[in-house]
Write a protein that holds these residues in place. Structure first.
Motif, PDB file in Angstrom:
ATOM      1  N   VAL A  36       0.863  -1.179   0.000  1.00 28.74           N
ATOM      2  CA  VAL A  36       0.000   0.000   0.000  1.00 28.74           C
ATOM      3  C   VAL A  36       0.899   1.228   0.000  1.00 28.74           C
ATOM      4  O   VAL A  36       1.748   1.376   0.879  1.00 28.74           O
ATOM      5  CB  VAL A  36      -0.922   0.030   1.242  1.00 28.74           C
ATOM      6  CG1 VAL A  36      -1.834   1.237   1.209  1.00 28.74           C
ATOM      7  CG2 VAL A  36      -1.717  -1.263   1.359  1.00 28.74           C
ATOM      8  N   THR A  37       0.695   2.113  -0.995  1.00 32.52           N
ATOM      9  CA  THR A  37       1.507   3.319  -1.126  1.00 32.52           C
ATOM     10  C   THR A  37       0.598   4.537  -1.279  1.00 32.52           C
ATOM     11  O   THR A  37      -0.321   4.526  -2.096  1.00 32.52           O
ATOM     12  CB  THR A  37       2.433   3.231  -2.359  1.00 32.52           C
ATOM     13  OG1 THR A  37       3.244   2.067  -2.242  1.00 32.52           O
ATOM     14  CG2 THR A  37       3.323   4.449  -2.478  1.00 32.52           C
ATOM     15  N   GLU A  38       0.882   5.577  -0.507  1.00 31.29           N
ATOM     16  CA  GLU A  38       0.161   6.843  -0.664  1.00 31.29           C
ATOM     17  C   GLU A  38       0.486   7.398  -2.039  1.00 31.29           C
ATOM     18  O   GLU A  38       1.625   7.315  -2.503  1.00 31.29           O
ATOM     19  CB  GLU A  38       0.609   7.851   0.403  1.00 31.29           C
ATOM     20  CG  GLU A  38       0.295   7.436   1.817  1.00 31.29           C
ATOM     21  CD  GLU A  38      -1.181   7.482   2.153  1.00 31.29           C
ATOM     22  OE1 GLU A  38      -1.912   8.314   1.581  1.00 31.29           O
ATOM     23  OE2 GLU A  38      -1.606   6.662   2.976  1.00 31.29           O
ATOM     24  N   THR A  39      -0.516   7.974  -2.714  1.00 33.74           N
ATOM     25  CA  THR A  39      -0.296   8.536  -4.041  1.00 33.74           C
ATOM     26  C   THR A  39      -1.259   9.680  -4.310  1.00 33.74           C
ATOM     27  O   THR A  39      -2.338   9.745  -3.709  1.00 33.74           O
ATOM     28  CB  THR A  39      -0.440   7.466  -5.140  1.00 33.74           C
ATOM     29  OG1 THR A  39      -0.082   8.034  -6.396  1.00 33.74           O
ATOM     30  CG2 THR A  39      -1.841   6.910  -5.213  1.00 33.74           C
ATOM     31  N   SER A  40      -0.863  10.549  -5.207  1.00 34.81           N
ATOM     32  CA  SER A  40      -1.756  11.619  -5.660  1.00 34.81           C
ATOM     33  C   SER A  40      -2.235  11.323  -7.083  1.00 34.81           C
ATOM     34  O   SER A  40      -2.831  12.162  -7.738  1.00 34.81           O
ATOM     35  CB  SER A  40      -1.031  12.968  -5.615  1.00 34.81           C
ATOM     36  OG  SER A  40       0.127  12.915  -6.424  1.00 34.81           O
ATOM     37  N   MET A  41      -2.000  10.115  -7.524  1.00 35.17           N
ATOM     38  CA  MET A  41      -2.349   9.669  -8.879  1.00 35.17           C
ATOM     39  C   MET A  41      -3.861   9.704  -9.094  1.00 35.17           C
ATOM     40  O   MET A  41      -4.632   9.379  -8.206  1.00 35.17           O
ATOM     41  CB  MET A  41      -1.802   8.242  -9.030  1.00 35.17           C
ATOM     42  CG  MET A  41      -2.069   7.558 -10.313  1.00 35.17           C
ATOM     43  SD  MET A  41      -1.391   5.862 -10.293  1.00 35.17           S
ATOM     44  CE  MET A  41       0.287   6.087  -9.810  1.00 35.17           C
ATOM     45  N   ASP A  42      -4.264  10.058 -10.312  1.00 35.64           N
ATOM     46  CA  ASP A  42      -5.680  10.003 -10.657  1.00 35.64           C
ATOM     47  C   ASP A  42      -5.945   8.753 -11.495  1.00 35.64           C
ATOM     48  O   ASP A  42      -5.019   8.017 -11.841  1.00 35.64           O
ATOM     49  CB  ASP A  42      -6.131  11.271 -11.378  1.00 35.64           C
ATOM     50  CG  ASP A  42      -5.406  11.503 -12.696  1.00 35.64           C
ATOM     51  OD1 ASP A  42      -4.690  10.597 -13.180  1.00 35.64           O
ATOM     52  OD2 ASP A  42      -5.558  12.604 -13.251  1.00 35.64           O
ATOM     53  N   LYS A  43      -7.228   8.517 -11.819  1.00 35.78           N
ATOM     54  CA  LYS A  43      -7.609   7.312 -12.565  1.00 35.78           C
ATOM     55  C   LYS A  43      -6.922   7.229 -13.924  1.00 35.78           C
ATOM     56  O   LYS A  43      -6.486   6.150 -14.332  1.00 35.78           O
ATOM     57  CB  LYS A  43      -9.129   7.271 -12.749  1.00 35.78           C
ATOM     58  CG  LYS A  43      -9.875   6.877 -11.510  1.00 35.78           C
ATOM     59  CD  LYS A  43     -11.374   7.024 -11.632  1.00 35.78           C
ATOM     60  CE  LYS A  43     -11.956   6.293 -12.787  1.00 35.78           C
ATOM     61  NZ  LYS A  43     -13.436   6.303 -12.802  1.00 35.78           N
ATOM     62  N   ALA A  44      -6.818   8.350 -14.619  1.00 34.63           N
ATOM     63  CA  ALA A  44      -6.201   8.344 -15.952  1.00 34.63           C
ATOM     64  C   ALA A  44      -4.726   7.951 -15.864  1.00 34.63           C
ATOM     65  O   ALA A  44      -4.232   7.158 -16.679  1.00 34.63           O
ATOM     66  CB  ALA A  44      -6.358   9.713 -16.613  1.00 34.63           C
ATOM     67  N   THR A  45      -4.021   8.479 -14.885  1.00 37.14           N
ATOM     68  CA  THR A  45      -2.607   8.142 -14.707  1.00 37.14           C
ATOM     69  C   THR A  45      -2.460   6.687 -14.293  1.00 37.14           C
ATOM     70  O   THR A  45      -1.569   5.984 -14.768  1.00 37.14           O
ATOM     71  CB  THR A  45      -1.963   9.072 -13.665  1.00 37.14           C
ATOM     72  OG1 THR A  45      -2.190  10.425 -14.053  1.00 37.14           O
ATOM     73  CG2 THR A  45      -0.476   8.814 -13.533  1.00 37.14           C
ATOM     74  N   PHE A  46      -3.327   6.225 -13.406  1.00 37.29           N
ATOM     75  CA  PHE A  46      -3.306   4.826 -12.984  1.00 37.29           C
ATOM     76  C   PHE A  46      -3.467   3.923 -14.200  1.00 37.29           C
ATOM     77  O   PHE A  46      -2.708   2.976 -14.393  1.00 37.29           O
ATOM     78  CB  PHE A  46      -4.428   4.569 -11.962  1.00 37.29           C
ATOM     79  CG  PHE A  46      -4.540   3.146 -11.506  1.00 37.29           C
ATOM     80  CD1 PHE A  46      -3.694   2.635 -10.536  1.00 37.29           C
ATOM     81  CD2 PHE A  46      -5.512   2.302 -12.043  1.00 37.29           C
ATOM     82  CE1 PHE A  46      -3.806   1.316 -10.104  1.00 37.29           C
ATOM     83  CE2 PHE A  46      -5.632   0.987 -11.621  1.00 37.29           C
ATOM     84  CZ  PHE A  46      -4.777   0.498 -10.648  1.00 37.29           C
ATOM     85  N   ASP A  47      -4.452   4.239 -15.036  1.00 34.63           N
ATOM     86  CA  ASP A  47      -4.718   3.437 -16.229  1.00 34.63           C
ATOM     87  C   ASP A  47      -3.536   3.465 -17.197  1.00 34.63           C
ATOM     88  O   ASP A  47      -3.142   2.431 -17.733  1.00 34.63           O
ATOM     89  CB  ASP A  47      -5.990   3.927 -16.918  1.00 34.63           C
ATOM     90  CG  ASP A  47      -6.435   2.993 -18.027  1.00 34.63           C
ATOM     91  OD1 ASP A  47      -6.416   1.765 -17.803  1.00 34.63           O
ATOM     92  OD2 ASP A  47      -6.802   3.495 -19.105  1.00 34.63           O
ATOM     93  N   ALA A  48      -2.937   4.621 -17.389  1.00 32.81           N
ATOM     94  CA  ALA A  48      -1.852   4.760 -18.356  1.00 32.81           C
ATOM     95  C   ALA A  48      -0.516   4.212 -17.848  1.00 32.81           C
ATOM     96  O   ALA A  48       0.245   3.618 -18.614  1.00 32.81           O
ATOM     97  CB  ALA A  48      -1.683   6.233 -18.736  1.00 32.81           C
ATOM     98  N   ASP A  49      -0.221   4.401 -16.560  1.00 31.41           N
ATOM     99  CA  ASP A  49       1.113   4.082 -16.043  1.00 31.41           C
ATOM    100  C   ASP A  49       1.211   2.821 -15.192  1.00 31.41           C
ATOM    101  O   ASP A  49       2.299   2.294 -14.993  1.00 31.41           O
ATOM    102  CB  ASP A  49       1.644   5.252 -15.222  1.00 31.41           C
ATOM    103  CG  ASP A  49       1.888   6.500 -16.057  1.00 31.41           C
ATOM    104  OD1 ASP A  49       1.958   6.384 -17.300  1.00 31.41           O
ATOM    105  OD2 ASP A  49       2.007   7.588 -15.465  1.00 31.41           O
ATOM    106  N   VAL A  50       0.088   2.339 -14.671  1.00 32.86           N
ATOM    107  CA  VAL A  50       0.151   1.218 -13.735  1.00 32.86           C
ATOM    108  C   VAL A  50      -0.471  -0.054 -14.295  1.00 32.86           C
ATOM    109  O   VAL A  50       0.105  -1.141 -14.161  1.00 32.86           O
ATOM    110  CB  VAL A  50      -0.520   1.597 -12.388  1.00 32.86           C
ATOM    111  CG1 VAL A  50      -0.525   0.415 -11.431  1.00 32.86           C
ATOM    112  CG2 VAL A  50       0.177   2.793 -11.758  1.00 32.86           C
ATOM    113  N   VAL A  51      -1.624   0.057 -14.900  1.00 31.68           N
ATOM    114  CA  VAL A  51      -2.352  -1.127 -15.362  1.00 31.68           C
ATOM    115  C   VAL A  51      -1.574  -1.804 -16.492  1.00 31.68           C
ATOM    116  O   VAL A  51      -1.316  -1.192 -17.528  1.00 31.68           O
ATOM    117  CB  VAL A  51      -3.777  -0.762 -15.842  1.00 31.68           C
ATOM    118  CG1 VAL A  51      -4.495  -1.997 -16.363  1.00 31.68           C
ATOM    119  CG2 VAL A  51      -4.569  -0.120 -14.707  1.00 31.68           C
ATOM    120  N   PRO A  52      -1.186  -3.072 -16.300  1.00 30.01           N
ATOM    121  CA  PRO A  52      -0.479  -3.792 -17.360  1.00 30.01           C
ATOM    122  C   PRO A  52      -1.378  -4.000 -18.578  1.00 30.01           C
ATOM    123  O   PRO A  52      -2.601  -4.134 -18.440  1.00 30.01           O
ATOM    124  CB  PRO A  52      -0.124  -5.141 -16.721  1.00 30.01           C
ATOM    125  CG  PRO A  52      -0.279  -4.939 -15.254  1.00 30.01           C
ATOM    126  CD  PRO A  52      -1.310  -3.875 -15.084  1.00 30.01           C
TER     127      PRO A  52
END
Length: 182
Positions: A92-108
């Motif tokens: 678990v990591t604190e983040t200021s990421m939004d859904k669009a960034t999560f989708d673009a940068d995290v989701v394989p």
């Protein structure tokens, strides 16, 4: 009078057994006591996990938990005894990421969508690697702005189909984890 006291003293010693040598009594050591300790007692992200809850979802009994904290990242790894796999890791990591960034940068790219988990979530299964079988992973962006992953490392020889099933079970487990409690 002295003679009577001396005879009385010798009589007491003879009656109490102090005059004769006795062999020491050997007492066996006590049997080890097994104590169930909650995963949460390890601190860190382990505070969010419960061995019984994990067992209900993935049908494996874990009894060892270890936690780590570094900056805004909290981690917990659970295992069964001395075995190195299967292993479940929660990060678990604190983040200021939004859904669009999560989708673009995290989701394989090969991930499937998981509904009903945080702001956005995915699940995937990665292939086997040296020393272990396939890896099932569920990741999500929590509603309170935390990047969370559950990673299950299977034992060597586990089929990809079995790991895919575990990924689905991890998604159900993830929905029970209250990341606000950290």
């Amino acid at each position: 009078m002295r003679g009577r006291i001396m005879v009385a003293g010798l009589t007491v010693l003879a009656v109490s057994g102090c005059g004769a040598e006795r062999e020491p009594v050997t007492v066996p050591p006590p049997a080890p006591v097994a104590v169930d300790v909650a995963a949460a007692s390890s601190g860190g992200a382990c505070r969010l996990l419960d061995f019984r809850l994990i067992q209900q979802h993935v049908k494996v009994e874990f009894d060892v938990a270890a936690a780590s904290e570094r900056g805004d990242t909290h981690t917990c790894v659970v295992r069964a005894g001395d075995a190195s796999t299967p292993e479940l890791a929660l990060t678990v990591t604190e983040t200021s990421m939004d859904k669009a960034t999560f989708d673009a940068d995290v989701v394989p790219g090969s991930a499937g969508k998981v509904s009903g988990l945080g702001q956005q979530a995915y699940r995937r299964t990665a292939g086997a690697a040296s020393g272990h079988g396939p890896v099932a992973e569920v990741g999500w962006l929590s509603t309170e702005g935390r990047l969370v992953t559950l990673v299950w490392t299977t034992p060597r020889g586990t089929s990809k189909a079995a790991a895919d099933k575990i990924a689905a079970e991890l998604a159900a487990l993830a929905k029970k984890i209250n990341t606000r409690a950290l």
